[in-house]
Scaffold this active site. Structure first.
Site, short mmCIF file in Angstrom:
data_model
loop_
_atom_site.label_atom_id
_atom_site.label_comp_id
_atom_site.label_asym_id
_atom_site.label_seq_id
_atom_site.Cartn_x
_atom_site.Cartn_y
_atom_site.Cartn_z
N GLU A 182 0.22 -1.09 0.12
CA GLU A 182 -0.21 0.12 0.36
C GLU A 182 1.03 1.43 0.38
O GLU A 182 0.26 2.70 -0.52
CB GLU A 182 -0.68 0.45 0.98
CG GLU A 182 -1.79 1.57 1.38
CD GLU A 182 -3.12 0.92 2.62
OE1 GLU A 182 -3.04 0.36 2.90
OE2 GLU A 182 -4.43 2.20 2.35
N ASP A 204 -1.21 -5.01 2.43
CA ASP A 204 -1.63 -3.99 3.13
C ASP A 204 -0.97 -3.96 4.83
O ASP A 204 -1.82 -4.71 5.36
CB ASP A 204 -3.03 -4.16 3.30
CG ASP A 204 -3.84 -2.67 3.49
OD1 ASP A 204 -3.10 -1.53 4.29
OD2 ASP A 204 -4.92 -2.11 3.09
N ILE A 254 -1.37 -2.49 7.65
CA ILE A 254 -2.45 -1.82 8.70
C ILE A 254 -3.92 -1.22 7.76
O ILE A 254 -4.05 -0.61 6.85
CB ILE A 254 -2.00 -0.52 9.37
CG1 ILE A 254 -1.17 -1.06 9.81
CG2 ILE A 254 -3.93 -0.37 10.34
CD1 ILE A 254 -0.85 0.24 11.65
N ASP A 255 -5.28 -2.27 7.56
CA ASP A 255 -6.12 -2.04 7.05
C ASP A 255 -7.39 -2.10 7.89
O ASP A 255 -7.29 -2.87 8.59
CB ASP A 255 -5.97 -2.96 6.55
CG ASP A 255 -7.25 -2.95 5.15
OD1 ASP A 255 -7.28 -2.13 4.57
OD2 ASP A 255 -8.67 -3.76 5.62
N THR A 287 -6.19 1.84 9.17
CA THR A 287 -5.63 2.73 9.64
C THR A 287 -6.31 3.78 10.01
O THR A 287 -5.96 4.12 11.51
CB THR A 287 -4.92 3.46 7.93
OG1 THR A 287 -4.27 2.68 7.41
CG2 THR A 287 -4.05 3.94 9.03
N ASP A 301 -6.16 -4.27 -0.13
CA ASP A 301 -7.25 -4.62 0.83
C ASP A 301 -8.14 -5.73 1.26
O ASP A 301 -8.65 -6.13 2.01
CB ASP A 301 -8.85 -3.33 0.91
CG ASP A 301 -7.87 -1.86 0.72
OD1 ASP A 301 -6.92 -1.33 1.63
OD2 ASP A 301 -8.62 -1.17 0.02
C1 IPD Z 1 -9.74 1.12 3.42
C2 IPD Z 1 -10.58 -0.41 4.88
C3 IPD Z 1 -11.97 0.49 4.76
C4 IPD Z 1 -12.54 0.66 3.05
C5 IPD Z 1 -11.64 1.70 2.79
C6 IPD Z 1 -10.48 0.86 2.62
P1 IPD Z 1 -7.21 1.45 4.70
O1 IPD Z 1 -8.53 0.37 3.45
O2 IPD Z 1 -10.11 -0.67 4.12
O3 IPD Z 1 -13.12 -0.73 5.72
O4 IPD Z 1 -13.91 0.95 3.92
O5 IPD Z 1 -12.32 1.21 1.27
O6 IPD Z 1 -9.75 2.10 1.89
O7 IPD Z 1 -7.19 2.85 4.10
O8 IPD Z 1 -7.87 1.73 6.63
O9 IPD Z 1 -5.77 1.01 4.28
CA CA Z 2 -6.64 -0.64 3.26
#
Ligand code: IPD
Ligand code: CA
Length: 259
Positions: A65, A82, A84-85, A87, A210
């Site tokens: 990412e 990823d 930290i998914d 964040t 993700d």
């Molecule tokens: C996000 C999360 C979130 C989703 C967003 C993603 P991030 O990733 O997965 O649930 O709704 O589309 O971008 O930015 O926390 O790594």
């Molecule tokens: Ca993510």
């Protein structure tokens, strides 16, 4: 390939330790967009995972990412990371965040590892080997009644700039099922669908890192995962719907009644 799985589990857990040290502690937060943020913990965890891959598998390609594509032309494996998914959750002190590591072999997603450090929940799957949560086999929900089902979804960061922002779909869906959750981590939504905590999940505007790991885990848990319009799953399309076969079909009728 089993060696890749074992190291992916190890790297995810080790990155989780680093991340937890920063949880609810002071963070350096940068904006990547109007509402899209990255913290020093994201960067540190990603650097750790990439360094670990370089050490053990120097020939492998990586898509991450924060670092983008690191292409080794001759390699058969690509790690999709990823760090930290979730964040936003992490930065707010809300514990739903995960490390997500998917691995492709010759262009096909074959390994998925999602680790939720705060709950010590390690989800993993390898193609043909089933899906597991902390070494216990998991499977997708068998529910088929809409009114008894709980679905998850999310909204894209560019929701103010586009009408393709899932708001209309959400409004229809929430009246059709028992309730909807917006947990804030696509990787968690996918593995929670894989183990039946959610009965279905759809989202628009998501990125390959993700969902790469979650894809393998959902498939190996017996789930269906497709484009919202019924097309074949595409890691880069940004749109997915998942659940058991009947649930996916019923969800699609609600969300995309014209199809
Ligand atoms: C996000 C999360 C979130 C989703 C967003 C993603 P991030 O990733 O997965 O649930 O709704 O589309 O971008 O930015 O926390 O790594
Ligand atoms: Ca993510």
């Amino acid at each position: 390939m089993n060696k890749h799985l074992e190291y992916a589990k190890q790297f995810a857990k080790e990155a989780g330790v680093l991340i937890l040290k920063k949880f609810r502690n002071p963070l350096e937060i940068e904006k990547k967009g109007v509402v899209d943020i990255v913290t020093d913990a994201d960067k540190k965890a990603e650097a750790y995972i990439i360094g670990s891959i370089y050490h053990r598998f120097p020939q492998d390609s990586i898509l991450a990412e924060e670092s983008g594509e690191i292409d080794k032309k001759s390699s058969s494996y690509r790690w999709i990371i990823d760090p930290i998914d979730g964040t936003t959750n992490f930065a707010q002190g809300f514990s739903m965040f995960a490390v997500s590591i998917g691995i492709e072999y010759e262009g096909e997603l074959v390994i998925g590892v999602v680790y939720i450090p705060h709950l010590n929940e390690l989800f993993y799957a390898i193609k043909g080997g089933g899906a597991y949560l902390n070494d216990k086999k998991i499977s997708i929900s068998s529910k088929t009644d809409l009114i008894d089902s709980v679905w998850a979804t999310g909204f894209p960061y560019n929701k103010r700039e586009t009408n393709n922002n899932n708001l209309l779909e959400h409004n229809k869906a929430i009246l059709a099922c028992r309730d909807i959750r917006r947990a804030g981590s696509a990787a968690i939504d996918m593995v929670y669908t894989a183990c039946g905590i959610w009965d279905g999940y759809w989202e628009k505007g998501i990125k390959p890192w993700d969902i790469a790991a979650g894809y393998v885990i959902v498939k190996e848990a017996g789930g269906v995962i497709e484009g919202i319009d019924g097309s074949q799953f595409n890691l880069f399309s940004g749109e997915i719907i998942t659940g058991n076969r009947e649930m996916v079909s019923k969800m699609r009728d609600i969300i995309y009644p014209s199809i």
